[in-house]
Design a protein around this motif. Structure first.
Motif, PDB file in Angstrom:
ATOM      1  N   HIS A 262       0.836  -1.201   0.000  1.00  0.00           N
ATOM      2  CA  HIS A 262       0.000   0.000   0.000  1.00  0.00           C
ATOM      3  C   HIS A 262       0.866   1.246   0.000  1.00  0.00           C
ATOM      4  O   HIS A 262       0.950   1.958  -0.988  1.00  0.00           O
ATOM      5  N   ALA A 263       1.536   1.524   1.139  1.00  0.00           N
ATOM      6  CA  ALA A 263       2.324   2.754   1.233  1.00  0.00           C
ATOM      7  C   ALA A 263       3.755   2.498   1.683  1.00  0.00           C
ATOM      8  O   ALA A 263       4.453   3.428   2.061  1.00  0.00           O
ATOM      9  N   ALA A 299      -4.307  -2.309   1.220  1.00  0.00           N
ATOM     10  CA  ALA A 299      -3.221  -2.837   0.383  1.00  0.00           C
ATOM     11  C   ALA A 299      -3.806  -3.575  -0.813  1.00  0.00           C
ATOM     12  O   ALA A 299      -4.687  -4.417  -0.666  1.00  0.00           O
ATOM     13  N   PRO A 328       5.247  -0.187  -2.554  1.00  0.00           N
ATOM     14  CA  PRO A 328       4.056   0.446  -3.114  1.00  0.00           C
ATOM     15  C   PRO A 328       4.131   0.533  -4.628  1.00  0.00           C
ATOM     16  O   PRO A 328       5.196   0.399  -5.216  1.00  0.00           O
TER      17      PRO A 328
ATOM     18  N   ILE B 179       5.771   6.989   4.032  1.00  0.00           N
ATOM     19  CA  ILE B 179       4.463   7.080   3.385  1.00  0.00           C
ATOM     20  C   ILE B 179       4.462   8.227   2.374  1.00  0.00           C
ATOM     21  O   ILE B 179       3.923   8.102   1.269  1.00  0.00           O
ATOM     22  N   SER B 182       5.970   7.081  -0.758  1.00  0.00           N
ATOM     23  CA  SER B 182       5.056   6.231  -1.519  1.00  0.00           C
ATOM     24  C   SER B 182       3.986   7.061  -2.209  1.00  0.00           C
ATOM     25  O   SER B 182       3.548   6.742  -3.317  1.00  0.00           O
ATOM     26  N   LEU B 185       5.491   8.493  -5.186  1.00  0.00           N
ATOM     27  CA  LEU B 185       5.609   7.445  -6.210  1.00  0.00           C
ATOM     28  C   LEU B 185       4.290   7.246  -6.944  1.00  0.00           C
ATOM     29  O   LEU B 185       4.283   6.874  -8.113  1.00  0.00           O
ATOM     30  N   ALA B 323      -8.937  -1.066  -1.683  1.00  0.00           N
ATOM     31  CA  ALA B 323      -7.651  -1.400  -2.315  1.00  0.00           C
ATOM     32  C   ALA B 323      -7.761  -1.291  -3.824  1.00  0.00           C
ATOM     33  O   ALA B 323      -7.755  -2.288  -4.532  1.00  0.00           O
ATOM     34  N   ALA B 336      -2.304   2.639  -5.414  1.00  0.00           N
ATOM     35  CA  ALA B 336      -3.384   2.795  -4.440  1.00  0.00           C
ATOM     36  C   ALA B 336      -3.406   4.133  -3.698  1.00  0.00           C
ATOM     37  O   ALA B 336      -4.479   4.691  -3.477  1.00  0.00           O
ATOM     38  N   PRO B 337      -2.260   4.685  -3.258  1.00  0.00           N
ATOM     39  CA  PRO B 337      -2.346   5.944  -2.499  1.00  0.00           C
ATOM     40  C   PRO B 337      -2.756   7.140  -3.349  1.00  0.00           C
ATOM     41  O   PRO B 337      -2.991   8.218  -2.807  1.00  0.00           O
TER      42      PRO B 337
END
Lengths: 348, 542
Positions: A262-263, A299, A328, B179, B182, B185, B323, B336-337
């Motif tokens: 996920h992160a 996730a 990620p 985080i 990410s 990214l 998700a 996902a983020p």
């Protein structure tokens, strides 16, 4: 204006204010700037200095008390500090020192200074039409002058544009060589890399008890943020190995990338009873029973699995690197060639 | 040397002389007169922006202290300091210097904690200030641009708060940086490059991020905030304050007390009160005890990792987001983020920036200037919408504590997550509609929310007592002229308007029954006391 100010002495300022709108105003800045002698005498009577409380002595005493408290607290702060300091005492005394000043000054302003209400007219923001037209004309004069040589303007635009595009690169480039290249696709695991602990000691096949868990790294890269891997010796619950991974887990060892898909937080909580891994950042849960598939939380993908082996010398080694990028997602992440395309994971 | 016989010039003369001296050198008589006479309306909600401004000043004061000791470096050293549990551990210089500030530098911990508390309160004050501006319609013409400047400052405050939180390089701030990397990214097309550029390589980078964040945190972003703050205040000063409507308070006037000396005294006092409050927080309430967390290790993380409050909504969104990850064209990935951490804040601030123009499009209110504030209940659509949206972010904020909630309430994490997944989109709709309906009902109810009129007990000349409804609202008194106006800037002579006539002249005032007078009616003399009563409301004589 000065006479005006003096005339007001002793007169009923209330009615003056009411009956003489406008004419009273010069008594303000006007009288203070010119009338000198009588000013002090009139100060108390001056309507503009009228205070909003009935008992100014009490207010005065309160303000004075505040300032005294402030002085004492600040002296106390100096003593505390010179004795070596103590955080709670410093905070409390600093608070009292500043607070005494603050409450005192604010109370002074609130109770002992004129409150009005005074009325002020707003000025029109838009100016008279003639001004606006002149403003527009001045603006357009320049624009017209520029436009007369329009091609020069376009060329200047081109020069600035080209310079911005070309000039920004050396600036960005000089920050560092940031080219990601394929850096995100690989970790430091190679075929035959021994698995080592954070302190660099290699992991033997019998080092971890059944149901135990250990964070491991490729040899020579202990502590690496990207290569961190969770080595789990799963308990005797039957575990379904994904197709093609039958030879990846000698002695019941499973090795998964520790980076949450996920992160990127480390998935560091191993729930032995239910054979699940939990990421403490955003509570994604992965089940070990089925290839570290995400079963809860945000996730989106399985944790990549590291193929490991035991060559017979007792050391645990990697068979190869992870077969897909760890951690990620990112724009260029192409998993079409890997064992576990995201389609299989997305069904969660 | 003056002769002993000459009388000492009065304070007034000396002040006037100072003004003349200044004007001789700068020619500021006109502007100075206008400035000193400037009228500030008294309403408690105007203090919210002041809290923000003063916490910024305190952040700079405490921040300068911290820069004297902080080392912005991720270079690893062996800790040999005074905190025994860390002795012999490998820590970064940034972390070591922060521990030293906390435990070895005199008054260092007070300063560090004040700095941290001030940042949290700064962001809170900006958000509450924004709420006031939104719900009262203060963003309307001519203030749209100043509203947008304020929003820009809010973004900068959040960003700089996060960056400052990251500087100590402790375990929790490192998790936040992970985080953030990410999230970078996850940006389509430029994400990988951007992340590598900022961090100087793949996470955790090449040791570049802390020094870079340091110069952003102490120099670049504060300088931009300071510049915007000056613009914000300058525009506010030029356009003059808004105010709630009331007697004598029209779209063309400002009613209140004057800048010098009343407002200056109050606001200076207020600055010190805020400073004092932060000192008390910094000394008595622990925040971010980084020596307990340890230096950042990328493979460690712990339970209840949470950011500062102003990042909570983003963290909550990251947690409750399904998700979703899309691979397309066989080659590219929306990770996902991206939706919770890029799209959501993008939409949030776009909508906020656009709001004055969106609203004006429907109400056509931008045809005229607005200097009077709306009562929120008079604008059911705006208020309902605003409260609904606000509750959406409150839900996201609460969702950032799913793990803590599940543990505290001893319910399943799964249940908490699904509660938020369902509640976050639905509760705001319910809340928004309810707010809309309440506003409608309130505006239908006659007299709802109006302050009750005071009663005054009056003794007549004969000695009898009568209770009469207080004639103390301006304009109530028959034949009473409106208050005097201050001359405008254009008028060379400057002076205060006169105080209003007392309504009870002729009869001796004995007392006012109810302390509920109109905001503008400052006529009854106030007794000392009730320091925390709203500034604008007369205390009455009960």
């Amino acid at each position: 204006m000065s006479p005006g100010g003096e005339d007001e002495i002793g007169s009923d300022h209330m009615s003056t204010g009411g009956e003489n709108p406008g004419g009273d105003n010069p008594g303000g800045a006007g009288s203070t700037s010119t009338g000198s002698g009588a000013a002090t005498a009139t100060a108390v009577e001056d309507i503009r200095l009228e205070i909003p409380v009935q008992r100014p002595r009490r207010a005065e005493n309160f303000v004075a008390l505040c300032f005294v408290v402030s002085v004492l607290a600040t002296i106390g702060l100096a003593i505390t500090y010179s004795l070596g300091g103590q955080v709670q005492a410093e905070g409390a005394l600093l608070g009292l020192g500043l607070g005494g000043m603050g409450v005192g000054v604010a109370a002074w302003g609130k109770y002992l200074m004129p409150q009005g209400p005074f009325v002020e007219d707003r000025h029109e923001l838009p100016k008279p039409e003639s001004d606006r037209r002149a403003f527009g004309a001045a603006f357009s004069r320049g624009s017209v002058a520029v436009e007369r040589r329009g091609f020069l303007g376009k060329l200047l635009g081109a020069a600035i544009g080209v310079f911005s595009i070309v000039g920004i690169f050396p600036f960005l480039r000089s920050l560092y060589n940031p080219r990601p290249g394929n850096a995100l696709d690989f970790t430091f695991f190679r075929r035959g890399s021994r698995l080592v602990r954070i302190d660099g000691r290699p992991v033997m096949a019998d080092d971890v008890d059944v149901g135990g868990v250990l964070t491991v790294f490729p040899e020579g890269h202990a502590g690496d943020a990207v290569s961190q891997t969770l080595l789990i010796r799963a308990s005797s619950v039957p575990i379904t190995t994904l197709p093609g991974r039958e030879t990846w887990s000698p002695h019941g060892y499973l090795a998964y990338s520790k980076l949450c898909t996920h992160a990127g937080c480390p998935v560091s909580l191993y729930q032995q009873q239910v054979q699940q891994l939990l990421c403490p950042c955003h509570q994604s849960v992965f089940t070990l029973l089925n290839g570290a598939r995400p079963i809860f939380g945000p996730a989106p993908r399985l944790l990549p699995q590291l193929p490991i082996m035991d060559n017979g010398d007792g050391f645990l080694r990697a068979q190869s690197d992870f077969q897909e990028p760890v951690g990620p997602g990112f724009w260029e992440r192409n998993t079409s060639t890997t064992l576990n395309p995201p389609k299989t994971a997305a069904g969660q | 040397m003056k002769s002993r016989d000459a009388p000492r010039p009065s304070l007034e003369d000396r002040t006037v002389e100072l003004a003349r001296w200044t004007d001789d050198r700068f020619g500021v008589a006109k502007i100075g007169k206008t400035a000193l006479n400037k009228i500030f309306p008294d309403h408690w909600s105007f203090l919210l922006g002041e809290i923000a401004m003063y916490t910024f000043v305190i952040l700079i004061i405490t921040g300068i202290f911290l820069t004297l000791f902080f080392v912005p470096s991720t270079h690893e050293v062996i800790y040999h300091g005074s905190y025994l549990p860390l002795r012999g551990q490998r820590v970064s210089e940034a972390y070591q210097s922060t521990v030293d500030i906390s435990l070895n530098v005199r008054a260092g911990l007070v300063m560090r904690q004040m700095h941290h508390w001030a940042a949290d309160i700064f962001a809170a004050a900006v958000v509450v200030h924004l709420c006031r501006i939104f719900f009262t319609g203060a963003f309307r013409r001519p203030r749209e641009l100043n509203y947008m400047i304020g929003l820009t400052m809010l973004i900068l405050v959040i960003v700089n708060g996060f960056i400052g939180y990251s500087l100590p390089d402790d375990q929790i701030s490192g998790a936040g940086l992970r985080i953030a990397f990410s999230i970078f990214l996850s940006l389509p097309i430029i994400g990988t490059w951007g992340a590598f550029l900022l961090w100087g390589g793949n996470f955790p980078g090449n040791g570049d991020i802390i020094p870079r964040f340091y110069s952003l945190h102490i120099l670049i972003i504060p300088a931009v905030i300071a510049g915007l703050l000056v613009a914000h205040l300058g525009i506010m000063w030029h356009q003059k304050h808004t105010d709630f409507p009331g007697k004598e308070k029209t779209n063309r006037t400002v009613v209140g007390s004057s800048f010098w000396p009343t407002y200056v005294a109050k606001t200076t006092g207020y600055f010190f009160i805020i400073f004092a409050g932060l000192a008390l927080l910094g000394g008595l309430f622990q925040i971010n005890p980084i020596w307990l967390y340890g230096s950042y290790e990328p493979f460690k993380v712990s339970y209840a990792v949470q950011p500062d409050w102003y990042m909570g909504w983003l963290d909550g969104a990251l947690r409750i987001m399904p998700a979703w990850e899309t691979q397309f064209a066989g080659r590219y990935l929306i990770s996902a983020p991206f939706y919770p951490a890029v799209v959501l804040p993008g939409l949030t601030f776009t909508a906020l920036y656009m709001w004055p123009f969106i609203e004006a499009r429907f109400t056509k209110e931008n045809r005229m200037e607005h200097h009077l504030l709306d009562r929120p209940r008079d604008r059911p659509v705006r208020t309902g919408l605003g409260v609904g949206v606000l509750s959406f972010y409150v839900m996201l904020f609460l969702a950032s504590s799913t793990d803590v909630l599940a543990n505290t309430l001893r319910v399943s994490l799964n249940g908490v997550l699904w509660t938020f997944r369902i509640g976050t989109p639905t509760i705001p709709i319910v809340v928004g509609l309810a707010t809309y309906q309440i506003c409608k009902e309130l505006s239908r109810a006659p007299g709802a929310g109006l302050r009750k009129r005071s009663n005054v007990v009056v003794r007549s000349a004969e000695g009898g007592y009568t209770t009469v409804p207080a004639n103390i609202r301006p304009g109530d008194f028959e034949g009473e002229p409106p208050p005097e106006s201050l001359p405008e800037e254009a008028v060379p002579r400057g002076a205060m308007g006169d105080r209003r006539r007392r309504p009870d002249e002729g009869g001796e005032e004995v007392g006012v029954g109810v302390d509920r007078t109109e905001a503008t009616a400052v006529t009854p003399p106030r007794r000392f006391g009730g320091f925390f009563r709203p500034w604008h409301r007369p205390a009455g004589n009960s």
